[in-house]
Design an enzyme around this catalytic site. Structure first.
Site, mmCIF file in Angstrom:
data_model
loop_
_atom_site.group_PDB
_atom_site.id
_atom_site.type_symbol
_atom_site.label_atom_id
_atom_site.label_comp_id
_atom_site.label_asym_id
_atom_site.label_seq_id
_atom_site.Cartn_x
_atom_site.Cartn_y
_atom_site.Cartn_z
ATOM 1 N N SER A 38 0.803 -1.221 0.000
ATOM 2 C CA SER A 38 0.000 0.000 0.000
ATOM 3 C C SER A 38 0.837 1.272 0.000
ATOM 4 O O SER A 38 0.324 2.345 -0.337
ATOM 5 C CB SER A 38 -0.938 0.021 1.212
ATOM 6 O OG SER A 38 -0.207 -0.083 2.421
ATOM 7 N N ASP A 339 -4.060 7.578 8.221
ATOM 8 C CA ASP A 339 -5.141 6.745 8.754
ATOM 9 C C ASP A 339 -4.669 5.739 9.802
ATOM 10 O O ASP A 339 -5.360 4.768 10.085
ATOM 11 C CB ASP A 339 -5.849 6.001 7.612
ATOM 12 C CG ASP A 339 -4.888 5.125 6.809
ATOM 13 O OD1 ASP A 339 -3.709 5.026 7.179
ATOM 14 O OD2 ASP A 339 -5.326 4.553 5.791
ATOM 15 N N HIS A 342 -0.852 4.538 7.127
ATOM 16 C CA HIS A 342 -0.215 5.166 5.970
ATOM 17 C C HIS A 342 0.074 6.639 6.241
ATOM 18 O O HIS A 342 -0.539 7.238 7.120
ATOM 19 C CB HIS A 342 -1.116 5.014 4.737
ATOM 20 C CG HIS A 342 -1.576 3.618 4.510
ATOM 21 N ND1 HIS A 342 -2.817 3.158 4.920
ATOM 22 C CD2 HIS A 342 -0.950 2.555 3.944
ATOM 23 C CE1 HIS A 342 -2.937 1.879 4.609
ATOM 24 N NE2 HIS A 342 -1.824 1.492 4.020
#
Length: 376
Positions: A38, A339, A342
């Site tokens: 991610s 969040d 990240h």
């Protein structure tokens, strides 16, 4: 693996790293092919599993969810921008006929280096490499038959001249901490992770990859998600054992990069120390214009972490009998964490700017690099 053995291994690795000759980096590439999780996924997991990221994802730069686990851009976006190359389209996104002329992104959120034995992201590193092999074969076949798609697909010689970027391993370490009881058990798992990474690199080399750009992993123990789960215990409020594991992983990854450089004389391998950049940012956040080092911008629960594992950024759920929403903060430029897992667009921009100074690379980037790149 005992702690004494690990210390001895680190000393051996350090000697090996600093006794190996470095080669220069060119950085003029016709295309970029990216692999990872991610930290660099521009939409593969969302497209591949038909998922949705809800607002406020994307609020800062794209002004709507873009498939990125961020309020805006990722490090890879800033690097592409600096090289005057377009943002990388995700391999799995077939909507609106994405153009792959200047590269393709195979990274997927949740991806691991070593394929997970049970549930998890299906697009582990070996799958990403297999997707690249299929992509290359199809592109070469199409362009051999017709020049009609020249503007959409990379030319055959681009594959040898391209930059291959990697940012993966964080999820392997995270999973190991959930699976194993002791730090020594987690450390013993690292060679298995890196063996899978080396296998993938070998396959890419066999397909002509010659320019490798490899990010190490950041301070895992400073992610709000992990602090909330395990409890911060160092001077910054981070999880010591998880940062120790990150450091061990990075030392062994660095040694592997040196090994690859020595094994393949025609390869340029650049190791980038993301850990040092992110650690410095967290430790000195106010110096760089941030107000929150460890609290998530988008989350639920308020200070000190604004993170609750029961509800993700953008979600609305009933908790303790009340309907609550994990909202985004008003000004994400003041936060490092987006969040809980990240980084924000602003933090990613800072990290990218430090990468582009060349000071955190081995071999170091040429002195002329900042003048060749469009530093934002």
């Amino acid at each position: 693996m005992s702690s004494t053995t690990c210390t001895l291994l680190i000393n051996i690795i350090i000697i090996f790293i600093f006794s190996t000759a470095a080669t220069a980096v060119d950085f003029s590439y016709p295309a970029v092919f990216n692999f990872g999780d991610s930290n660099s996924d521009t939409g593969n997991l969302v497209a591949g599993l038909a998922l949705n990221l809800e607002p406020p994802y994307g609020q800062t730069y794209f002004h709507k969810p873009s498939g990125r686990s961020c309020d805006g851009r990722l490090i890879i976006d800033f690097l592409m921008d600096a090289m005057d190359l377009p943002f990388l389209n995700p391999y799995l996104d077939s909507i609106a006929a994405p153009i792959f002329k200047r590269g393709c992104n195979f990274a997927a959120a949740g991806a691991t280096t070593f394929p997970p034995p049970t549930s998890g992201c299906p697009f582990s590193f070996d799958i990403q490499v297999a997707q690249f092999l299929r992509f290359k074969a199809k592109a070469v076949d199409i362009l051999t038959k017709s020049r009609k798609y020249d503007k959409y697909l990379p030319a055959q010689d681009y594959f040898a001249k391209a930059l291959y970027t990697f940012d993966i391993g964080q999820n392997d370490l995270t999973g190991a901490f959930y699976s194993y009881e002791t730090l020594d058990q987690v450390l013993a798992y690292i060679p298995i992770i890196l063996s899978a990474f080396q296998d993938g690199i070998q396959k890419l080399y066999d397909q002509g990859a010659r320019n490798l750009w490899i990010h190490n992993t950041g301070p895992l123990g400073c992610l709000p998600q992990n602090i909330a789960t395990y409890g911060g215990d160092d001077e910054l409020g981070c999880v010591t054992s998880q940062n120790q594991a990150s450091k061990h992983f990075n030392l062994q990854l660095h040694a592997l990069c040196k090994k690859l450089q020595g094994q393949y004389q025609d390869v340029n391998v650049t190791y980038v120390d993301i850990y040092s950049i992110k650690s410095n940012l967290i430790a000195n956040y106010s110096r760089y214009g941030f107000e929150q080092a460890l609290m998530a911008c988008c989350g639920y629960g308020g200070p000190p972490l604004n993170y609750d594992a029961r509800i993700s950024c953008g979600e609305t759920k009933v908790l303790n009998g009340s309907s609550v929403r994990a909202k985004g903060c008003n000004d994400s430029t003041k936060y490092i964490s987006w969040d809980g897992t990240h980084y924000t667009d602003a933090a990613n921009q800072y990290v990218a700017s430090q990468i582009l100074t060349g000071k955190y690379s081995d071999p170091p980037l040429p002195d002329k690099m900042p003048f060749l790149l469009n530093l934002k």
